[in-house]
Design an enzyme around this catalytic site. Structure first.
Site, PDB file in Angstrom:
ATOM      1  N   VAL A  60      33.906  37.136 -47.703  1.00  0.00           N
ATOM      2  CA  VAL A  60      33.205  36.411 -46.644  1.00  0.00           C
ATOM      3  C   VAL A  60      33.223  37.192 -45.333  1.00  0.00           C
ATOM      4  CG1 VAL A  60      33.339  34.328 -45.211  1.00  0.00           C
ATOM      5  CG2 VAL A  60      33.455  34.141 -47.697  1.00  0.00           C
ATOM      6  N   HIS A  69      45.291  33.579 -42.600  1.00  0.00           N
ATOM      7  CA  HIS A  69      44.215  34.557 -42.783  1.00  0.00           C
ATOM      8  C   HIS A  69      42.882  33.885 -43.119  1.00  0.00           C
ATOM      9  CE1 HIS A  69      42.479  38.471 -43.680  1.00  0.00           C
ATOM     10  NE2 HIS A  69      42.049  37.995 -44.839  1.00  0.00           N
ATOM     11  N   VAL A  88      36.587  30.474 -49.557  1.00  0.00           N
ATOM     12  CA  VAL A  88      37.790  31.002 -48.924  1.00  0.00           C
ATOM     13  C   VAL A  88      38.940  30.028 -49.177  1.00  0.00           C
ATOM     14  CG1 VAL A  88      38.835  31.797 -46.772  1.00  0.00           C
ATOM     15  CG2 VAL A  88      36.383  32.128 -47.167  1.00  0.00           C
ATOM     16  N   THR A 108      49.377  32.614 -45.324  1.00  0.00           N
ATOM     17  CA  THR A 108      49.225  32.790 -43.880  1.00  0.00           C
ATOM     18  C   THR A 108      47.943  32.090 -43.416  1.00  0.00           C
ATOM     19  OG1 THR A 108      47.907  34.813 -44.064  1.00  0.00           O
ATOM     20  CG2 THR A 108      50.325  35.065 -44.087  1.00  0.00           C
ATOM     21  N   ARG A 134      34.056  22.022 -54.581  1.00  0.00           N
ATOM     22  CA  ARG A 134      33.083  22.237 -53.503  1.00  0.00           C
ATOM     23  C   ARG A 134      32.030  23.284 -53.862  1.00  0.00           C
ATOM     24  NH1 ARG A 134      37.735  20.468 -51.495  1.00  0.00           N
ATOM     25  NH2 ARG A 134      37.727  19.076 -49.708  1.00  0.00           N
TER      26      ARG A 134
END
Length: 143
Positions: free
Chosen positions: A48, A80, A73, A78, A120
């Site tokens: 992405v 990120h 994503v 973390t 999704r």
């Protein structure tokens, strides 16, 4: 964008989490056909975060009426995922305004588990629908 012609869409698809983005891509193409549009060009990017340059190339392409981004994503250990989505979406929005072309967000995330991401997959369908609607509505708008 001539009136009464088929709507041509470009897809920018992230290869990261390809098991998910592959399904998103297929669903997006099927929905485009259902809406009377056609995906005529596709660029695959590593992830992405890498999308803006490919989106820019497609935005410059006069044969395309709109660009749809497709990605997933997933949350890691973390933050990120937050950074990736925030930076990519900001630049994608800027490119839509710069090139005066609908560029829609079919990116699921951030903050999702893999299971939530699989639920999704239809985000690509929503992004295609938004692209088609924007092309049609902008054609209807007369200054």
């Amino acid at each position: 964008m001539a009136d009464n012609k088929e709507i041509n869409i470009g897809f920018v698809v992230a290869e990261f989490n390809r098991d998910l983005t592959w399904q998103m891509e297929l669903l997006g193409k099927e929905h485009a056909a259902f809406l009377g549009a056609k995906v005529t060009k596709t660029i695959y990017v590593p992830g992405v975060y890498d999308m803006p340059l490919a989106v820019k190339k497609m935005a410059e392409d006069k044969s395309l009426d709109a660009v749809v981004t497709i990605g997933s994503v997933i949350e890691g250990a973390t933050d990120h995922d937050q950074v990736v989505v925030a930076q990519a979406t900001r630049k994608i929005t800027d490119l839509a305004l710069e090139y005066n072309k609908p560029i829609t967000l079919g990116i699921a995330g951030p903050g999702m588990t893999r299971l939530e991401a699989s639920e999704r997959i239809d985000y690509s369908k929503r992004a295609v629908e938004a692209a088609v609607k924007m092309v049609r509505r902008l054609k209807e708008y007369k200054q």
